[in-house]
Design a protein around this motif. Structure first.
Motif, PDB file in Angstrom:
ATOM      1  N   GLU A  64      -2.789   6.940   6.777  1.00  0.00           N
ATOM      2  CA  GLU A  64      -3.900   7.864   6.991  1.00  0.00           C
ATOM      3  C   GLU A  64      -3.515   9.313   6.714  1.00  0.00           C
ATOM      4  OE1 GLU A  64      -5.320   7.039  10.950  1.00  0.00           O
ATOM      5  OE2 GLU A  64      -5.601   4.913  10.492  1.00  0.00           O
ATOM      6  N   LEU A  65      -2.233   9.590   6.495  1.00  0.00           N
ATOM      7  CA  LEU A  65      -1.790  10.954   6.225  1.00  0.00           C
ATOM      8  C   LEU A  65      -2.211  11.373   4.825  1.00  0.00           C
ATOM      9  CD1 LEU A  65       1.763  10.784   7.852  1.00  0.00           C
ATOM     10  CD2 LEU A  65      -0.318  11.828   8.794  1.00  0.00           C
ATOM     11  N   ASP A  66      -2.439  12.660   4.658  1.00  0.00           N
ATOM     12  CA  ASP A  66      -2.948  13.193   3.393  1.00  0.00           C
ATOM     13  C   ASP A  66      -1.810  13.629   2.470  1.00  0.00           C
ATOM     14  OD1 ASP A  66      -4.799  14.006   1.497  1.00  0.00           O
ATOM     15  OD2 ASP A  66      -5.026  16.009   2.382  1.00  0.00           O
ATOM     16  N   VAL A  67      -0.938  12.689   2.142  1.00  0.00           N
ATOM     17  CA  VAL A  67       0.148  12.923   1.187  1.00  0.00           C
ATOM     18  C   VAL A  67       0.286  11.666   0.329  1.00  0.00           C
ATOM     19  CG1 VAL A  67       1.425  14.527   2.673  1.00  0.00           C
ATOM     20  CG2 VAL A  67       1.958  12.081   2.755  1.00  0.00           C
ATOM     21  N   PRO A  68       0.846  11.780  -0.881  1.00  0.00           N
ATOM     22  CA  PRO A  68       1.080  10.592  -1.694  1.00  0.00           C
ATOM     23  C   PRO A  68       2.030   9.620  -0.989  1.00  0.00           C
ATOM     24  CG  PRO A  68       1.245  12.561  -3.041  1.00  0.00           C
ATOM     25  CD  PRO A  68       1.184  13.015  -1.605  1.00  0.00           C
ATOM     26  N   LEU A 109       2.490   6.329 -11.948  1.00  0.00           N
ATOM     27  CA  LEU A 109       3.737   5.831 -11.372  1.00  0.00           C
ATOM     28  C   LEU A 109       4.519   4.966 -12.352  1.00  0.00           C
ATOM     29  CD1 LEU A 109       5.524   5.790  -8.777  1.00  0.00           C
ATOM     30  CD2 LEU A 109       4.535   3.533  -8.372  1.00  0.00           C
ATOM     31  N   VAL A 110       3.881   3.954 -12.947  1.00  0.00           N
ATOM     32  CA  VAL A 110       4.619   2.993 -13.783  1.00  0.00           C
ATOM     33  C   VAL A 110       4.237   3.022 -15.259  1.00  0.00           C
ATOM     34  CG1 VAL A 110       5.072   1.466 -11.829  1.00  0.00           C
ATOM     35  CG2 VAL A 110       3.067   1.044 -13.293  1.00  0.00           C
ATOM     36  N   PHE A 134      -7.967  -0.054  -5.327  1.00  0.00           N
ATOM     37  CA  PHE A 134      -6.679  -0.267  -5.986  1.00  0.00           C
ATOM     38  C   PHE A 134      -6.860  -1.071  -7.266  1.00  0.00           C
ATOM     39  CE2 PHE A 134      -5.177   1.003  -1.923  1.00  0.00           C
ATOM     40  CZ  PHE A 134      -3.872   1.445  -2.102  1.00  0.00           C
ATOM     41  N   VAL A 135      -5.951  -0.851  -8.220  1.00  0.00           N
ATOM     42  CA  VAL A 135      -5.883  -1.660  -9.430  1.00  0.00           C
ATOM     43  C   VAL A 135      -4.466  -2.181  -9.598  1.00  0.00           C
ATOM     44  CG1 VAL A 135      -7.747  -0.438 -10.618  1.00  0.00           C
ATOM     45  CG2 VAL A 135      -5.391   0.329 -10.927  1.00  0.00           C
ATOM     46  N   ARG A 136      -4.354  -3.333 -10.233  1.00  0.00           N
ATOM     47  CA  ARG A 136      -3.038  -3.872 -10.578  1.00  0.00           C
ATOM     48  C   ARG A 136      -2.542  -3.113 -11.798  1.00  0.00           C
ATOM     49  NH1 ARG A 136      -2.862  -9.685 -12.942  1.00  0.00           N
ATOM     50  NH2 ARG A 136      -3.426  -8.487 -14.759  1.00  0.00           N
ATOM     51  N   THR A 137      -1.299  -2.644 -11.742  1.00  0.00           N
ATOM     52  CA  THR A 137      -0.754  -1.874 -12.856  1.00  0.00           C
ATOM     53  C   THR A 137       0.432  -2.556 -13.525  1.00  0.00           C
ATOM     54  OG1 THR A 137       0.569  -0.580 -11.292  1.00  0.00           O
ATOM     55  CG2 THR A 137      -1.569   0.342 -11.952  1.00  0.00           C
ATOM     56  N   ALA A 138       0.925  -3.650 -12.936  1.00  0.00           N
ATOM     57  CA  ALA A 138       2.025  -4.400 -13.552  1.00  0.00           C
ATOM     58  C   ALA A 138       1.986  -5.832 -13.048  1.00  0.00           C
ATOM     59  CB  ALA A 138       3.377  -3.760 -13.238  1.00  0.00           C
ATOM     60  N   SER A 139       2.490  -6.752 -13.889  1.00  0.00           N
ATOM     61  CA  SER A 139       2.520  -8.171 -13.551  1.00  0.00           C
ATOM     62  C   SER A 139       3.733  -8.809 -14.212  1.00  0.00           C
ATOM     63  CB  SER A 139       1.238  -8.853 -14.030  1.00  0.00           C
ATOM     64  OG  SER A 139       1.090  -8.688 -15.430  1.00  0.00           O
ATOM     65  N   SER A 140       3.999 -10.064 -13.859  1.00  0.00           N
ATOM     66  CA  SER A 140       5.102 -10.804 -14.476  1.00  0.00           C
ATOM     67  C   SER A 140       4.779 -12.289 -14.459  1.00  0.00           C
ATOM     68  CB  SER A 140       6.416 -10.549 -13.730  1.00  0.00           C
ATOM     69  OG  SER A 140       6.412 -11.222 -12.482  1.00  0.00           O
ATOM     70  N   ASP A 153      -6.586   8.161  -4.172  1.00  0.00           N
ATOM     71  CA  ASP A 153      -6.021   8.395  -2.842  1.00  0.00           C
ATOM     72  C   ASP A 153      -4.508   8.622  -2.858  1.00  0.00           C
ATOM     73  OD1 ASP A 153      -8.548   8.120  -1.727  1.00  0.00           O
ATOM     74  OD2 ASP A 153      -8.254   6.008  -1.226  1.00  0.00           O
ATOM     75  N   ASP A 154      -3.894   8.634  -4.061  1.00  0.00           N
ATOM     76  CA  ASP A 154      -2.437   8.802  -4.198  1.00  0.00           C
ATOM     77  C   ASP A 154      -1.664   7.759  -3.398  1.00  0.00           C
ATOM     78  OD1 ASP A 154      -2.056  10.801  -6.091  1.00  0.00           O
ATOM     79  OD2 ASP A 154      -2.301  12.404  -4.609  1.00  0.00           O
ATOM     80  N   ARG A 155      -2.032   6.495  -3.586  1.00  0.00           N
ATOM     81  CA  ARG A 155      -1.339   5.372  -2.962  1.00  0.00           C
ATOM     82  C   ARG A 155      -0.833   4.457  -4.062  1.00  0.00           C
ATOM     83  NH1 ARG A 155      -1.750   8.679   0.378  1.00  0.00           N
ATOM     84  NH2 ARG A 155      -2.678   8.502   2.451  1.00  0.00           N
ATOM     85  N   TYR A 156       0.462   4.146  -4.044  1.00  0.00           N
ATOM     86  CA  TYR A 156       1.113   3.390  -5.118  1.00  0.00           C
ATOM     87  C   TYR A 156       2.064   2.368  -4.507  1.00  0.00           C
ATOM     88  CZ  TYR A 156      -0.532   7.519  -7.530  1.00  0.00           C
ATOM     89  OH  TYR A 156      -1.331   8.531  -8.016  1.00  0.00           O
TER      90      TYR A 156
END
Length: 184
Positions: A64-68, A109-110, A134-140, A153-156
């Protein structure tokens, strides 16, 4: 100097996360996951890996904090589960080298790791469904969701451990997170 705290979720590599951040020029401090959120004075937060969801302290409150925020392994799973997604046991539980495909080359980020990167990851637990926004940005081949982002929201989060030597471009992940923390 940018200040980032690493929340200790009792993982075996947590001290390496702090070291990796210091190596890229960050004032990094390791804090216990029971630290009151009001005591956190930082430009960014890393939720470290750890053994299980039963020992996550006040991590929900930190979201809930306002930082990445960057979640690593368990840290990403905490983020997903606490923000409305779900986590399930993975089919492959041990640590291993994994080739990860970057699904979003524009991700702050990636994206710079595209098209693929080799990482060290545990897949005992995995994010099954993403939280809203959220979105998926990498997979394997081993895990459908290797990285997630909510840029607004700067969440990674990354399933792998960028702090260990087995991860080829781990330093780039920390440099990219630093850039996110420093952006206006």
């Amino acid at each position: 100097m940018t200040r980032i705290v690493v929340v200790d979720n009792h993982g075996q590599f947590t001290h390496l996360e702090r070291r990796a951040l210091r190596d890229v020029g960050v004032d990094a401090e390791l804090i216990d996951n029971d630290t009151p959120p009001a005591e956190i004075d930082a430009d960014g937060i890393v939720l470290s890996g750890g053994p299980d969801m039963d020992r996550i302290g006040r991590c929900r409150e930190y979201l809930e904090l306002d930082v990445p925020i960057l979640g690593i392994c368990l840290g990403m799973q905490i983020m997903a589960a606490e923000l409305g997604g779900s986590v399930t046991g993975g089919e492959y539980g041990g640590y291993a080298d994994v080739d990860v495909e970057i699904d979003d080359e524009t991700d702050p980020l990636v994206g710079s790791l595209a098209p693929t990167t080799r990482v060290w990851a545990s897949h005992a637990d995995e994010v099954e469904t993403l939280p809203e926004g959220f979105v998926r940005t990498a997979s394997s081949d081993v895990c459908a969701t290797e990285a997630i982002s909510n840029v607004e929201d700067d969440r990674y989060g990354v399933q792998w451990h960028p702090e260990v030597a087995h991860t080829e471009e781990g330093e780039a992940v920390f440099e990219n997170f630093l850039a996110i923390c420093e952006s206006p």
